[in-house]
Design a protein around this motif. Structure first.
Motif, mmCIF file in Angstrom:
data_model
loop_
_atom_site.group_PDB
_atom_site.id
_atom_site.type_symbol
_atom_site.label_atom_id
_atom_site.label_comp_id
_atom_site.label_asym_id
_atom_site.label_seq_id
_atom_site.Cartn_x
_atom_site.Cartn_y
_atom_site.Cartn_z
ATOM 1 N N MET A 1 -12.349 9.480 -6.228
ATOM 2 C CA MET A 1 -11.640 8.458 -6.993
ATOM 3 C C MET A 1 -10.263 8.225 -6.371
ATOM 4 N N ALA A 2 -9.887 6.966 -6.331
ATOM 5 C CA ALA A 2 -8.570 6.646 -5.797
ATOM 6 C C ALA A 2 -7.541 6.792 -6.912
ATOM 7 N N ILE A 3 -6.517 7.599 -6.695
ATOM 8 C CA ILE A 3 -5.480 7.710 -7.716
ATOM 9 C C ILE A 3 -4.535 6.524 -7.626
ATOM 10 N N LEU A 4 -4.406 5.977 -6.440
ATOM 11 C CA LEU A 4 -3.610 4.765 -6.321
ATOM 12 C C LEU A 4 -4.115 3.930 -5.161
ATOM 13 N N ALA A 5 -3.973 2.631 -5.325
ATOM 14 C CA ALA A 5 -4.410 1.710 -4.291
ATOM 15 C C ALA A 5 -3.523 0.479 -4.325
ATOM 16 N N THR A 6 -3.028 0.080 -3.177
ATOM 17 C CA THR A 6 -2.251 -1.160 -3.125
ATOM 18 C C THR A 6 -2.933 -2.103 -2.154
ATOM 19 N N GLU A 7 -2.698 -3.385 -2.395
ATOM 20 C CA GLU A 7 -3.336 -4.395 -1.576
ATOM 21 C C GLU A 7 -2.297 -5.442 -1.216
ATOM 22 N N GLU A 8 -1.930 -5.531 0.036
ATOM 23 C CA GLU A 8 -0.976 -6.548 0.516
ATOM 24 C C GLU A 8 0.284 -6.546 -0.348
ATOM 25 N N LEU A 9 0.725 -5.357 -0.743
ATOM 26 C CA LEU A 9 1.845 -5.263 -1.686
ATOM 27 C C LEU A 9 3.156 -5.596 -0.981
ATOM 28 N N THR A 10 3.879 -6.570 -1.549
ATOM 29 C CA THR A 10 5.156 -6.975 -0.979
ATOM 30 C C THR A 10 6.210 -6.972 -2.069
ATOM 31 N N LYS A 11 7.375 -6.413 -1.768
ATOM 32 C CA LYS A 11 8.494 -6.482 -2.703
ATOM 33 C C LYS A 11 9.715 -6.997 -1.971
ATOM 34 N N GLN A 12 10.167 -8.121 -2.438
ATOM 35 C CA GLN A 12 11.308 -8.764 -1.802
ATOM 36 C C GLN A 12 12.496 -8.701 -2.752
ATOM 37 N N PHE A 13 13.589 -8.094 -2.310
ATOM 38 C CA PHE A 13 14.823 -8.145 -3.076
ATOM 39 C C PHE A 13 15.648 -9.283 -2.505
ATOM 40 N N PRO A 14 16.678 -9.718 -3.233
ATOM 41 C CA PRO A 14 17.467 -10.841 -2.723
ATOM 42 C C PRO A 14 17.909 -10.658 -1.263
ATOM 43 N N ARG A 15 18.268 -9.438 -0.889
ATOM 44 C CA ARG A 15 18.791 -9.251 0.459
ATOM 45 C C ARG A 15 17.831 -8.565 1.420
ATOM 46 N N VAL A 16 16.951 -7.747 0.871
ATOM 47 C CA VAL A 16 16.043 -7.013 1.773
ATOM 48 C C VAL A 16 14.601 -7.100 1.303
ATOM 49 N N THR A 17 13.708 -6.899 2.251
ATOM 50 C CA THR A 17 12.293 -6.773 1.922
ATOM 51 C C THR A 17 11.980 -5.285 1.931
ATOM 52 N N ALA A 18 11.684 -4.740 0.747
ATOM 53 C CA ALA A 18 11.472 -3.297 0.658
ATOM 54 C C ALA A 18 10.058 -2.906 1.060
ATOM 55 N N LEU A 19 9.091 -3.739 0.723
ATOM 56 C CA LEU A 19 7.700 -3.471 1.079
ATOM 57 C C LEU A 19 7.106 -4.737 1.678
ATOM 58 N N ARG A 20 6.375 -4.567 2.761
ATOM 59 C CA ARG A 20 5.830 -5.720 3.487
ATOM 60 C C ARG A 20 4.322 -5.583 3.590
ATOM 61 N N GLN A 21 3.589 -6.283 2.733
ATOM 62 C CA GLN A 21 2.125 -6.315 2.809
ATOM 63 C C GLN A 21 1.516 -4.931 3.012
ATOM 64 N N LEU A 22 1.902 -4.044 2.128
ATOM 65 C CA LEU A 22 1.449 -2.657 2.243
ATOM 66 C C LEU A 22 0.074 -2.508 1.594
ATOM 67 N N THR A 23 -0.893 -2.086 2.375
ATOM 68 C CA THR A 23 -2.225 -1.813 1.839
ATOM 69 C C THR A 23 -2.537 -0.359 2.110
ATOM 70 N N VAL A 24 -2.687 0.410 1.024
ATOM 71 C CA VAL A 24 -2.876 1.840 1.206
ATOM 72 C C VAL A 24 -3.619 2.416 0.002
ATOM 73 N N THR A 25 -4.387 3.459 0.229
ATOM 74 C CA THR A 25 -5.034 4.138 -0.897
ATOM 75 C C THR A 25 -4.811 5.637 -0.754
ATOM 76 N N ALA A 26 -4.897 6.339 -1.869
ATOM 77 C CA ALA A 26 -4.782 7.789 -1.844
ATOM 78 C C ALA A 26 -5.743 8.363 -2.860
ATOM 79 N N GLY A 27 -6.351 9.481 -2.530
ATOM 80 C CA GLY A 27 -7.309 10.126 -3.423
ATOM 81 C C GLY A 27 -6.663 11.243 -4.206
ATOM 82 N N THR A 28 -7.496 12.037 -4.893
ATOM 83 C CA THR A 28 -6.955 13.138 -5.680
ATOM 84 C C THR A 28 -6.377 14.204 -4.745
#
Lengths: 297, 284
Positions: free
Chosen positions: A1-28
């Motif tokens: 089972m995947a405890i977490l999974a992200t898909e093309e996750l992007t987080k843009q702050f006004p001045r910086v891009t903290a996450l850029r299309q992050l796709t990752v999974t992690a299991g138990t």
């Protein structure tokens, strides 16, 4: 089972891009999240907790979407922030009981769990004293206890070894290992120190500048560059020559001979060569490749 | 005989997990106790209990007057305006306690990483402070009423006034709690929070008094009636007057439900300000 999974996750702050299309999974088990300061580790955790909305992309924790099931996620997840988060004028017991109640535990259960959890993290008599007088190591333990007190399925530990001395660091890492194995709670632990995570993690995710550098099981990290270190009393040169002859790749590093392990036959080759040449073998040990190596490419 | 300590290892918790509301209720209860210094170091208890004792003084004096002179000394609806400075000091000292430590020591993320949301957090803190204020006012009022019943003054007891004062107390508590928290939440420093709430009280009461004085001296009594409402205590008194027809403390207020409308608008603005403040803090 995947405890977490992200898909093309992007987080843009006004001045910086903290996450850029992050796709990752992690299991138990214990997953390490490695990156330099500002790589986006804390931002990722805040998004996974549902505290920060992502700019685009999707993220799931324990198969629940962070955008729509934030409250349900927060019921079964624990969070130990990187920064100091303890009021100085209450005792560790009072504080952890209070935090257990905030996670929805009834008062008596909260008391029991708090006592149990504080014992597990290694706080004993001092837990009745105000937190203001605690050492950094004790504070980190209280922070860990409040993340575990409601028996979560998953804990996010943000830089838990920050500010600890070598002994405290070892204790904390051993504790994290126990949480993942003995307690049966999956762990996502961040650190900017790569070396310390390989001791406790089953899986390591390396991010840099908000993008994924690498995500793989810890065994792959070490296997890739597995090597043997051989030390003999005299006759290093003939041994090296002999091993090269039978097709092993060797390198002489001072008084040590490094032999790359290709298969189990490598061990036999080293044994036979040492015997045939009648050398005195002093040391024969595994050399693990370090997680740092991913950055050296 | 040997004693063996068994390490029973990690035990899972499979008991009940209550939802947001019970958690928020526990937070409100915790904060309410904290407002009176309960569960906090001894020195935190001094001020709230001293203030509570001072709040009792008019009730005690009034009961003595009733017993000796057989006449009413202080009317129930007038109690809060008489004690406005004392209530304001309680508000100023206790509202920063409600919010400042969680901001200053950055405990807030621990709440928000749990089922407790911003609305629950703010709601619990508001409920706790409003309840603390109400208790501060309702206890002396109730003791005064019990005193009146026991002494048995000539004529019927002032039950209507007593109940009107309690409702006024609820309105005052909610209004002051939302203003106090909104002001205090803007600084993680407790001293600054105390100063800003006290400054707010002094400013509104001074502005109100000055305008009332000036407007009355130039004969504009209608405008003066509005000026009373700048002071939150007179504002709530005006609500009592409109709702229950009690005797006004000021020289009369504007007719109609305006006082209540102002109370509701100010409370709503303060709560919205609080929520906005915490939304911002949550993502920081």
């Amino acid at each position: 089972m995947a405890i977490l999974a992200t898909e093309e996750l992007t987080k843009q702050f006004p001045r910086v891009t903290a996450l850029r299309q992050l796709t990752v999974t992690a299991g138990t088990g214990v997953t390490g999240l490695v990156g330099a300061n500002g790589a986006g580790k804390s931002t990722l955790i805040k998004i996974l907790l549902g505290l920060l909305p992502p700019t685009s992309g999707r993220a799931q924790v324990l198969d629940m979407d962070v955008g729509t099931h934030g409250a349900q996620i927060r019921r079964v997840v624990g969070y130990m922030p990187e920064h100091d988060c303890l009021p100085p004028d209450v005792s560790a017991t009072e504080f952890v009981v209070h935090m257990a109640q905030m996670s929805g535990l009834p008062r008596t259960a909260a008391r029991e769990r708090a006592a149990d959890t504080l014992r597990h993290v290694g706080l004993h008599e001092e837990r009745y004293r105000p937190i203001g007088g605690y050492s950094t190591g004790m504070r980190q333990r209280v922070k860990l206890a409040q993340a575990l007190v409601h028996d979560p399925q998953l804990v996010f530990l943000d830089e838990p070894t920050n500010g600890l001395d070598p002994q405290g660091r070892d204790d904390m890492l051993a504790l994290i290992r126990r949480i993942g194995s003995e307690f049966g709670i999956s762990v996502l632990v961040t650190s900017h120190l790569l070396g310390e995570l390989e001791r406790v993690c089953d899986h390591v995710i390396v991010i840099d500048g908000g993008t994924l550098l690498r995500s793989s099981a810890i065994s792959e990290f070490t296997q890739a560059t597995q090597a043997l270190a051989v030390e003999v009393e005299e006759g290093l040169e003939p041994l090296a020559a002999r091993l090269s002859q039978v097709g092993e790749s060797v390198a002489v590093q001072g008084r040590l001979l490094t032999v790359e392990v290709r298969s189990d036959e490598t061990y036999d080759a080293v044994r036979d060569a040492v015997c045939d040449l009648d050398l005195n073998l002093i040391r024969l040990e595994q050399r693990h490749g370090r997680i740092e190596d991913v950055f050296r490419v | 005989m040997t004693a063996v300590i068994h390490d029973i290892g990690y035990r899972r918790y499979d008991g009940p997990r209550l939802g947001r509301f019970p958690a928020a209720l526990a937070l409100a209860r915790h904060s309410l106790r904290g407002a009176y210094g309960l569960g906090r170091p001894a020195k935190s208890k001094i001020l709230p209990f001293l203030i509570a004792a001072i709040m009792m003084l008019p009730a005690v004096v009034s009961i003595a007057v009733m017993a000796l002179l057989k006449q009413e000394a202080i009317s129930y609806p007038a109690y809060m305006v008489t004690m406005e400075a004392v209530i304001a000091i309680f508000l100023a000292t206790q509202s920063p306690y409600m919010v400042a430590p969680d901001l200053r020591f950055r405990v807030l993320p621990l709440y928000l990483s749990r089922p407790v949301g911003i609305v629950d957090y703010v709601g619990a803190k508001l409920a706790a402070l409003a309840t603390a204020l109400f208790v501060l006012l309702a206890v002396p009022l109730t003791i005064l009423f019990i005193g009146e019943l026991l002494i048995d003054l000539p004529g019927p007891p002032h039950t209507h006034d007593y109940l009107a004062a309690l409702v006024g107390g609820v309105v005052l508590s909610v209004l002051l709690a939302s203003i106090g928290l909104a002001l205090a939440s803007f600084t993680p420093r407790r001293g600054l929070g105390v100063a800003s709430v006290i400054a707010f009280y002094l400013f509104t009461s001074a502005v109100s008094a000055v305008f009332v004085g000036v407007l009355q001296s130039v004969g504009k009594s209608e405008a003066a009636a509005w000026a009373w409402l700048a002071n939150p205590f007179f504002l709530v008194d005006a609500v009592q007057v409109w709702l229950f027809g009690t005797n006004p403390i000021g020289d009369g207020y504007p007719p109609g439900p305006w006082a209540l409308v102002i109370v509701l608008v100010v409370t709503a603005l303060a709560v919205l300000g609080l929520l906005a403040r915490y939304r911002k803090a949550a993502t920081a």
